[in-house]
Design a protein around this motif. Structure first.
Motif, PDB file in Angstrom:
ATOM      1  N   LEU A  58      36.420  44.947  47.373  1.00 13.83           N
ATOM      2  CA  LEU A  58      37.304  45.494  48.401  1.00 13.83           C
ATOM      3  C   LEU A  58      37.344  47.021  48.326  1.00 13.83           C
ATOM      4  O   LEU A  58      37.088  47.726  49.313  1.00 13.83           O
ATOM      5  N   LYS A  66      46.771  44.250  46.478  1.00 11.56           N
ATOM      6  CA  LYS A  66      46.024  42.997  46.530  1.00 11.56           C
ATOM      7  C   LYS A  66      46.638  42.032  45.533  1.00 11.56           C
ATOM      8  O   LYS A  66      46.613  42.261  44.326  1.00 11.56           O
ATOM      9  N   LEU A  86      36.827  42.976  53.209  1.00 11.08           N
ATOM     10  CA  LEU A  86      37.267  41.621  52.869  1.00 11.08           C
ATOM     11  C   LEU A  86      36.083  40.662  52.764  1.00 11.08           C
ATOM     12  O   LEU A  86      36.048  39.793  51.888  1.00 11.08           O
ATOM     13  N   ALA A 135      34.276  41.459  49.529  1.00 11.17           N
ATOM     14  CA  ALA A 135      35.121  41.041  48.414  1.00 11.17           C
ATOM     15  C   ALA A 135      35.022  39.536  48.189  1.00 11.17           C
ATOM     16  O   ALA A 135      34.933  39.064  47.049  1.00 11.17           O
TER      17      ALA A 135
END
Length: 296
Positions: free
Chosen positions: A255, A183, A269, A272
């Motif tokens: 996430l 990420k 997602l 997150a």
């Protein structure tokens, strides 16, 4: 299962909240927030806030290191403190609520004295099937290739590795350890891959060795792609806030937290993004107030 966070550059974060920041003036902030900081410890505290069991592995030195460890324990984080002779650094932010701006002072990491063998000893206690996150800067004194080999040994045992670092260490870790999750923001992805477009950058990260690549892109949201070809585009949560520091770390926590519970990449997602946006609403990293959607 426990989620484990590893960071090599922790800090004591101090946030001053003021009506106005004036150059050359004395300030007496009415709001002062002290927290265990640095990217990896933000991730750890965000995971704990989401109700997940978490263990933070970090070098914490001197009296400041002791305070950081105490603050972590108050946050319900299990602390695995690596001994170091180097005093833990300070990072100070001054939030000007009138101008909606932040003035930040981050002490640099000028030395690192923890042997990689000691880090490897700590990560060997992560069980197969558990997540290990590595986030934050990798000090210049650390051999990035050797660190990548340590992490690759954990991955070979079945540890699920998530990485949010930048610079040469990111490439070395992807090449050698093939993380389950990478990420990074669009700028960091572009620096490594040479691709300015977030989707092409994410595809390049997967081609290089990441099993899943998530590239965040500010107000444009995020894009994720997996080695199996799954692609997910997530819109940003439209709640801009005054306090963005730590939102990327909270994004990573959301996430990994959903993936750890068996949620899909799309669900992960979405949560997150919610957690990252909630973090920006209040001063101090990882002190958000949010009830993210649950996975089945």
């Amino acid at each position: 299962m426990t989620i484990h966070t590893l960071g090599l550059t922790p800090a004591l974060d101090i946030v001053y909240v003021l009506d106005q920041v004036r150059l050359g003036a004395i300030h007496r902030p009415p709001v002062v927030i002290r927290s265990a900081g640095g990217k990896s410890l933000n991730v750890a505290r965000a995971l704990a806030r989401l109700g997940l069991p978490v263990r933070a592995i970090a070098p914490l030195g001197g009296r400041i290191g002791e305070l950081v460890a105490d603050l972590l324990r108050v946050s319900a984080v299990e602390v695995d403190r690596i001994p170091t002779e180097i005093e833990t650094r300070l990072c100070v932010s001054a939030a000007d609520t009138s101008a909606r701006s932040l003035t930040e002072f981050y002490e640099p990491v000028v030395a690192f004295d923890v042997p990689l063998d000691e880090i490897a000893r700590r990560t060997r206690s992560v069980r197969p099937g558990e997540w290990l996150t590595l986030s934050g800067a990798v000090p210049a004194d650390v051999d990035a290739d050797a660190l990548a080999r340590v992490l690759a040994a954990d991955v070979d045992r079945g540890v699920l590795l998530a990485v949010d670092v930048h610079g040469p260490a990111l490439g070395a870790i992807i090449d050698t350890a093939h993380p389950r999750l990478v990420k990074v923001n669009r700028g960091e992805a572009s620096d490594l891959t040479g691709e300015a477009d977030r989707e092409r950058a994410a595809l390049a990260l997967v081609a290089r060795g990441a099993q899943t690549a998530v590239v965040t892109d500010g107000e444009a949201g995020s894009f994720a792609v997996t080695a199996s070809g799954e692609r997910v585009v997530a819109a940003v949560v439209d709640r801009p806030g005054l306090f963005p520091v730590g939102s990327g770390d909270c994004f990573l926590a959301g996430l990994v937290g959903v993936l750890d519970r068996g949620g899909s990449l799309g669900e992960a997602l979405a949560v997150a993004a919610e957690v990252g946006a909630a973090n920006a609403q209040v001063p101090g990293a990882a002190v958000f107030d949010v009830e993210p959607r649950r996975t089945s």
